[in-house]
Design a protein around this motif. Sequence first.
Motif: not given
Length: 122
Positions: A85-106
């Motif tokens: 639901a949170g991702m759909k705020r920015f990416y309306s066509s997002m599904t659980m099968e959508s490719p994503v990138t998880v980025l971490r920083w410090s």
Amino acid sequence: MKQGLQGLLIAPDSKMRSDIHYGIKTITIREGHRDHKPGPVLIACHVEPWAVMADITSVRHCVLDEVTEEEYRADGFVSKADMLAGMKRFYSSMTMESPVTVLRWSNARGYWVDHKEEYKAD
């Protein structure tokens, strides 16, 4: 060839900016498999005048359903359904099968991190 400066846009959200200032938010989940690499990154908002430097420490490509509980909780979500639901705020066509990138920083740094007392939240 020298790598160019990487950038991450964030929403004009005062809590998100504050969490980055204080090192609480150090992760983001983005739609698509993105070509980020470990190294310096400029985290900024293009709507409000705000930016900090940080260092990308890890980049992971997967589909949204493969984001771990630790990852989605670190990004402020309480469940996979909440994350979608949170991702759909920015990416309306997002599904659980959508490719994503998880980025971490410090190591967030810069004027707004060094002068937190001057930062005025919305």
